[in-house]
Design a protein around this motif. Sequence first.
Motif, PDB file in Angstrom:
ATOM      1  N   ARG A  52      99.340 -14.275  24.708  1.00 55.85           N
ATOM      2  CA  ARG A  52      98.575 -13.345  23.855  1.00 55.85           C
ATOM      3  C   ARG A  52      97.288 -12.925  24.546  1.00 55.85           C
ATOM      4  NH1 ARG A  52     100.148 -17.074  19.837  1.00 55.85           N
ATOM      5  NH2 ARG A  52      98.033 -18.001  19.841  1.00 55.85           N
ATOM      6  N   ASP A  53      96.614 -13.868  25.184  1.00 50.17           N
ATOM      7  CA  ASP A  53      95.362 -13.544  25.881  1.00 50.17           C
ATOM      8  C   ASP A  53      95.617 -12.556  27.013  1.00 50.17           C
ATOM      9  OD1 ASP A  53      94.090 -15.272  24.196  1.00 50.17           O
ATOM     10  OD2 ASP A  53      93.964 -16.934  25.633  1.00 50.17           O
ATOM     11  N   ALA A  54      96.729 -12.751  27.743  1.00 44.86           N
ATOM     12  CA  ALA A  54      97.046 -11.842  28.848  1.00 44.86           C
ATOM     13  C   ALA A  54      97.325 -10.445  28.334  1.00 44.86           C
ATOM     14  CB  ALA A  54      98.247 -12.378  29.632  1.00 44.86           C
ATOM     15  N   GLN A  55      98.008 -10.355  27.200  1.00 47.72           N
ATOM     16  CA  GLN A  55      98.302  -9.038  26.618  1.00 47.72           C
ATOM     17  C   GLN A  55      97.030  -8.355  26.100  1.00 47.72           C
ATOM     18  OE1 GLN A  55     101.231 -10.281  23.745  1.00 47.72           O
ATOM     19  NE2 GLN A  55     102.959  -9.922  25.157  1.00 47.72           N
ATOM     20  N   THR A  56      96.134  -9.163  25.537  1.00 51.47           N
ATOM     21  CA  THR A  56      94.866  -8.597  25.014  1.00 51.47           C
ATOM     22  C   THR A  56      93.992  -8.114  26.169  1.00 51.47           C
ATOM     23  OG1 THR A  56      94.938 -10.057  23.103  1.00 51.47           O
ATOM     24  CG2 THR A  56      92.809  -9.068  23.656  1.00 51.47           C
ATOM     25  N   ALA A  57      93.891  -8.950  27.200  1.00 54.66           N
ATOM     26  CA  ALA A  57      93.034  -8.602  28.330  1.00 54.66           C
ATOM     27  C   ALA A  57      93.705  -7.671  29.321  1.00 54.66           C
ATOM     28  CB  ALA A  57      92.605  -9.891  29.048  1.00 54.66           C
ATOM     29  N   GLU A  58      95.021  -7.479  29.157  1.00 55.60           N
ATOM     30  CA  GLU A  58      95.803  -6.667  30.087  1.00 55.60           C
ATOM     31  C   GLU A  58      95.602  -7.143  31.522  1.00 55.60           C
ATOM     32  OE1 GLU A  58      95.009  -2.534  29.528  1.00 55.60           O
ATOM     33  OE2 GLU A  58      95.941  -2.475  27.538  1.00 55.60           O
ATOM     34  N   ALA A  59      95.564  -8.469  31.693  1.00 51.91           N
ATOM     35  CA  ALA A  59      95.401  -9.070  33.017  1.00 51.91           C
ATOM     36  C   ALA A  59      96.089 -10.435  33.012  1.00 51.91           C
ATOM     37  CB  ALA A  59      93.922  -9.235  33.360  1.00 51.91           C
ATOM     38  N   ASP A  60      96.414 -10.899  34.221  1.00 49.44           N
ATOM     39  CA  ASP A  60      97.080 -12.201  34.322  1.00 49.44           C
ATOM     40  C   ASP A  60      96.144 -13.313  33.882  1.00 49.44           C
ATOM     41  OD1 ASP A  60      99.157 -10.787  35.343  1.00 49.44           O
ATOM     42  OD2 ASP A  60      99.009 -11.559  37.399  1.00 49.44           O
ATOM     43  N   VAL A  61      96.727 -14.301  33.211  1.00 44.99           N
ATOM     44  CA  VAL A  61      95.982 -15.483  32.793  1.00 44.99           C
ATOM     45  C   VAL A  61      96.587 -16.691  33.487  1.00 44.99           C
ATOM     46  CG1 VAL A  61      95.383 -17.013  30.871  1.00 44.99           C
ATOM     47  CG2 VAL A  61      95.310 -14.518  30.566  1.00 44.99           C
TER      48      VAL A  61
END
Length: 446
Positions: free
Chosen positions: A12-21
């Motif tokens: 979810r964090d990666a989708q929100t930030a539009e970046a790899d986590v």
Amino acid sequence: MWTDKTIAKAIRDAQTAEADVWLTDGGRVRGEGRLRLRARPNGRVGFYFRYVTAAGKQAQLALGSYDSTGIAGLTLKAARAKAGELSQLYQAGTRDLHALLAHRQAEEAAVREAANRAREEEARQGTFGDLLLAYADMLEKAGKASAKAVRNQVLKDVKSASPHLWTKPAKAISTDDCLAIVGKLEDAGTLRQADKLRSYIKSAFRAAINRRIDRERRFGIASNPASDIDKVSGSSNASERALSVAEFRAYWVRVQALEEPRRSVAMLHVLTGGQRMQQLARVTLADVDRDAMLMRLRDGKGRREKPREYWVPLLPEALACVDRLTPEGGFVFSANGGVSPMHTSYISDVAKEVCTAMAEAGELQGAPFTGKAIRATVETRLMKKPYRVSSDVLARLLSHGLGGVQAKHYAHDAMHEEMAEALAKLWRLLNDAPEPVADVIPLRRA
């Protein structure tokens, strides 16, 4: 320490930030090296193992993608197990994990490739069903009348009844497999059919071993699993049913009262001595020699590759039947004017109908009979007095018992005259005519 919930949050964090986590497992995994996770905005998650190379540089190995079910990827538990295994290797002194992993992957690929080749080779190998159908094809190519019956029975009693054996490689078929197939028919009480199928299976394997149906060795058969299976007990108990003289004459009278073409087919069957129905079905006008009053038959029974030809004399009454049966086509024993041959059960069906009528009229003195009883009756009655036809003549007439050395190499006499005389006696028997008596001329003493 991660959980599946931790991974879901990272996605979810990666989708929100539009970046790899990136996440790194909270504790060391048995010494050097850590398990890492990469969550991408598209929802995909991958596991990695990070370690320090011999040159002191950071490196990481891709372990696989994440899947909480373990179906399409690694579960968290499986990823930790892989990381633990790599950590143990690292602690044991292995520093080039990339090379080690590449070597392992190559080995695994080789094993998979070998397994695939084995499966493909097995798929190319002929199955039990392929073998049985190839045997039927061989019989058909050789002109054997039994080819159709063989094909029909193996499709019914093997393919339909035992599909798991039908698709099994032929070379893997065991004696127990063969016994199971034959045993089903024995249990059903169809002993004759059971023994026929036993014989077909045995002959099919023998033909493959002898390379008659295995030119490219695609079956790879080296032994015959049916060779030691005994003949089915009770499958060939000889029928002792032969019509009495009174029954035979009653049958003859009723046959002559039938409607055409059954009348002429049944009459011709009797007048030629009760020949086998499969052989009669193949007779054409080209097989009838009107000048010599002979009809050619072909006996394809047994292992002979080419049917044995033999000639049966025709009485004038028999030739009249031929003329009535073939106004249009070429087949003599036919239900449609010679256009196509009769079915091999045609005469049996006629005999069954006549037998029923005889029973209702009180003309039946013994058990009900079939069309095969006519053949047995002809032989039985002609052997007895006053006719006393020899067994040699009857063997020639009915085409049986001719496989011995003497018959093959020494007895070249076709015995046409003797057979014609035997059929003349048959005619007199059917019509209750007396046998001719020789005139005795007394010689006076000088």
